[in-house]
Every structure is written in C-alpha cells, then in structure tokens.
Enzyme design. Structure first.
Site, PDB file in Angstrom:
ATOM      1  N   GLU A 320      44.379  36.065  30.600  1.00  0.00           N
ATOM      2  CA  GLU A 320      43.016  36.590  30.693  1.00  0.00           C
ATOM      3  C   GLU A 320      42.340  36.678  29.330  1.00  0.00           C
ATOM      4  OE1 GLU A 320      41.828  36.472  33.427  1.00  0.00           O
ATOM      5  OE2 GLU A 320      43.524  36.693  34.790  1.00  0.00           O
ATOM      6  N   HIS A 409      41.248  26.209  39.340  1.00  0.00           N
ATOM      7  CA  HIS A 409      42.627  26.695  39.295  1.00  0.00           C
ATOM      8  C   HIS A 409      43.620  25.618  39.717  1.00  0.00           C
ATOM      9  CE1 HIS A 409      40.193  30.406  39.690  1.00  0.00           C
ATOM     10  NE2 HIS A 409      41.059  30.863  38.806  1.00  0.00           N
TER      11      HIS A 409
END
Length: 508
Positions: A320, A409
């Site tokens: 992240e 993704h």
C-alpha cells in the site's frame, strides 16, 4: 489488494553507476560547484526536443547521479492548465547535454474554452459529491483534449473507502477515461502476524502514542482515534485486543520506511521526510488501501466467516505504501497497462519489504497476503503470487495485446512474473519452504540475478525512466536503461533483464 485466492473458494473481488543521489528539493539539486543547473539545462533541452517551453514545465523531482548526469521530472501545463499525462523526464549528462527524454507530449494547440459546463461533466460521471477541475487530458493513444477532471470519494455499503477519477471531454461531454483513486487490494508490541517486536512511539504526558518520532511522525490509528497506551506495551497477539492489529500496521510502516531509506536512499514515501498515517479497524471488509488525498493507509478487519483476518500483514503494508511512492515518482496511470505496472510495482516492493524485514514470524517469500488466512497455507491461500501469477485463476503470466483490458490487479501479473524471473530464474525450486515452478515464454531459460539487484533495477526504472503512461514495452526499455546505469551496458544483469522480459513475452 483486491483479489483473494483461496483453494476451494471462489475468488473475490556494479560496474556502472555506483551511487545514486535522489533530491526532491529543487533548490539543492545542483551538485556543489557545478556550473550547470540540471533544471535550467533540462528546461532548455525540453524546448529543443519539442516537449515544452520553460514556462510550461513544473519540476516534480530531480535525480543527480554520482557521475553528474541528471534526470529532471517535469509536470506539463498548457495556458495555466495541468496536462494530465504530459509528464516527462529529461535525461542529460553532467555538462547539461541532452541524452534523451522519457514520456512527454509534443506541441499543444487546442482551445481552453469548454463547451460543456462543469456540472454537466459531473453528471456524466454519475458520481455524487464530485469535484471538477479543467485540465488538458492526454489519452493512452496520445491525443490531447480539453477535459474536466472529476474526482469523487466515498464509502461502499460495507464501509470500504472508494474513490474515482474520471475525465470528461469538455467539448462534447463524453467520458474519456476513468480509474479508481483508492489503490486497493486488499515501545514493544505483539501483533497478529509479526510476533513481538520493538515499536518507536512518543511519550505524551503520562502515556505513549503510536507516533513514530524516528520516521517522520508515522502515526497509527484505531479507526479515527490515535492509539495511546499507559505502559508502552502494545497488543496481546489476539485479535480481541484492538491494539494488536495496530502493532502490525505500525511495524509495517516502520519497516517500509527503513527499506526505502536503507536500500534506495529514499527519505519517506514522498522523499520529504514526512510520515504517513495508518488506520486499522477501518471497517468490516476484506481489503486494504492507500489514498493520496489523506496520505494514509486504511486496513479492513477481514471476514471471519471466510477465515480471513485483518489485512495488516507486512507485505500488504509495503504494497500500500508503495502506491504512494509510485504516485510521487512515475505517477503510473491506474488504468490499462500502466495500471497493471502500478499494481505490480506495489507487489514487487511489498515483497521486497518482507525480505528486508526478515521477520521470523513472517518468513520472506514471493507470495502476498498468505498470513491473513486463519488456515495458513501459502501454496493455496494468498492474494497474489509472483512466480506463476495465473495460479490465482485470473492474472496474466505473460504479455498479450489484451493484457491492457484486464483489471489492473490481473494485468499486474506480467510485471510480477518478470520480477520473479529476474530475481530467482525460471523452473522449479524451493525457497524458504515454499515450492515454486516458474514458467518462461518463448522457450527461454532465465537465470536469476537475485532480489537485491532486481529491486534496485526496478526502483531506478520507476523513479528515473517511467512516466504516467508507461506500458509494459516502455517498462522493458526503462529497466534496460536502469540496468545499464547500475551495472553496465555489457553486464550480465542487463542481459538478464532482456531475457526475463522475453520470458513474459515482452519483446523488442
């Protein structure tokens, strides 16, 4: 970290340059005693290359190498408007002579008077509470159009944060492109996954807070409240104690900070020495996210019914925060192949952070997110894996013309697989108890150069050569340039980069 893979479950959503000095303070970017200002030279070179006049360019970042070569990253403007996708890096030698440029857009000639109102543009996106800004938008095919940038933020029904950035043609009201702005994927303290670890905290009166005084003030919150404690001993290792997940998050942001500083010379996510915020127990959802708007991470608590705990695992934290690094360097657009590269960069550095930390409770591997499963089994339960991304049922092992149409993704698999091949090579092997068997396309056999060299090549490519619209073939060029800079044009490392890209079908 959106995609979760679990067996039996449906998937849910240095021969060359030895030292690199990175500087974001433009005033200090010029090497001492040098008669050539990298920024001034880059402005002149950009004008000669036809990618912007001096007044059109705003400096975002400057890198000065040990040999005096420099790389100046500019954002582009046009008649006072930001040019989204017009960012460029100008490369020059120590004398200021232009070597090349990466990214950018040529001469612009378009009206800045919109025919569509801002309110109509917002309505076209079907988003609530949206903010509009007039910009010049460069499409993935290189067309420049006057557009409204429409940004909205909110929460899903389960409390998970959302954000969307949409570009609407200011002349005809049609949506040009859209992507998410929430990069999601999913003292001492005892965490859920990291065991008992040391934590840097701050004394406040007679208690302590989870504010790291060593690393720019990184702060960790229990939902919206800063964690505090009377004895500076945090968590119990049990999820029933709210501090426990906070320990993992606070440890994760510290290790990520240390990784970037000690491995790449980067001083914090934005390279400005300032810390970020982490919010654990953000909601009952199976996800984690980075948001530029709050300069923060948000971690969901998982779902016990699926056997998934809070998403505060170390490689998720590194993933992240690496979205933040990307946003302040290449700024890879979160759609198409550049979006896949954005996600891949976070997977790569999340993995690298785990290897750097070398925590005995979270053995380093090339599998992401395996610790969050209560029935821990990295062979079957994970978010993604780098050696053969397609094992999750949707990610791409190799490049094809359709990769850019995949969810970011899943298209990230191409970059992930490249990085594994470059680090460890192709074929079957067991590393730290996990069996890998990485295939390579085009009949090539790849011999790995080790993660330590591979991570440095990727970081230099990201910060020096990639721009917002870089695709996988552009990433191949960027990493070859980076390997040449670090190890030499005739080095085994550069040859390995070329072979690893061939192994994922990214060819010249």
């Amino acid at each position: 970290m959106k995609r979760i893979h679990r067996a039996g479950l449906a998937a849910t959503a240095i021969a060359g340059l030895a030292v690199v000095t990175i500087t974001v303070n433009v005033q200090a970017a010029q090497p001492g005693g040098s008669a050539v200002s990298p920024v001034a030279a880059a402005r002149a070179n950009a004008a000669q290359l036809g990618i912007g006049d001096g007044s059109d360019l705003v400096v975002r970042d400057v890198i000065v190498d040990s040999d005096g070569s420099s790389h100046v990253r500019f954002d582009r403007t046009y008649q006072g408007l930001p040019v989204v996708g017009g960012d460029v890096v100008v490369h020059q030698d120590k004398a200021g002579k232009s070597r090349s440029a990466t990214g950018g857009v040529g001469k612009l000639a378009l009206s800045v008077k919109p025919a569509v109102s801002a309110a109509s543009a917002a309505a076209a996106t079907k988003q609530k509470s949206a903010k509009q800004q007039l910009v010049v938008f460069v499409t993935n095919t290189g067309q420049s159009k006057l557009a409204y940038k429409v940004v909205s933020e909110g929460r899903k029904a389960n409390g998970e944060p959302t954000g969307t950035e949409t570009y609407v043609d200011a002349q005809n009201g049609k949506v040009l492109d859209s992507w998410t702005t929430v990069n999601d994927d999913l003292g001492s303290g005892t965490g859920l996954y990291v065991g008992t670890v040391g934590l840097d905290t701050t004394k406040s009166g007679t208690s302590w807070t989870m504010v790291d005084p060593v690393r720019g003030g990184n702060a960790t919150y229990n939902a919206g409240t800063l964690f505090s404690d009377a004895d500076n001993v945090w968590g119990t290792g049990s999820n029933s104690n709210a501090q426990t997940a906070g320990v993992d998050a606070h440890y994760g942001i510290a290790k990520t900070w240390d990784y970037y500083k000690n491995v790449h010379g980067r001083n914090g996510i934005a390279n400005d020495g300032k810390g970020a915020k982490s919010y654990v127990h953000d909601g009952a959802y199976v996800n984690a996210s980075w948001s530029d708007s709050c300069f923060c991470m948000k971690y969901g608590d998982g779902d016990p019914s699926q056997g998934i705990g809070p998403l505060v695992e170390l490689d998720i934290a590194g993933h992240e925060m690496s979205h933040g690094v990307t946003s302040r360097t290449a700024g890879l657009r979160y759609s198409g192949e550049s979006g896949g590269l954005n996600e891949s960069t976070s997977d790569i550095f999340g993995t690298a952070v785990e290897w750097y930390a070398a925590n005995s409770q979270d053995t380093p591997d090339y599998v992401l997110g395996e610790e969050i499963f209560t029935d821990y089994n990295p062979a079957t339960n994970y978010i993604r894996r780098l050696d053969k991304p397609s094992l999750d049922g949707a990610s791409a092992d190799s490049w094809s013309k359709s990769v850019g149409r995949l969810n970011v993704h899943y298209s990230s698999g191409v970059g992930n697989h490249f990085f594994y091949l470059l680090s460890e090579g192709s074929g079957a092997k067991t590393i730290n108890g996990i069996a890998y068997n990485s295939p390579a396309a085009n009949g090539v056999t790849v011999t790995g150069i080790g993660l330590s060299k591979a991570e440095k090549i990727w970081y230099r490519a990201l910060t020096t050569y990639m721009t917002s619209r870089t695709d996988y073939h552009g990433a191949r060029t960027a990493t070859l340039n980076a390997a040449t800079d670090l190890y030499g044009a005739s080095s085994a490392e550069r040859a390995a980069v070329a072979k690893a890209w061939a192994g994922v079908n990214v060819l010249p």
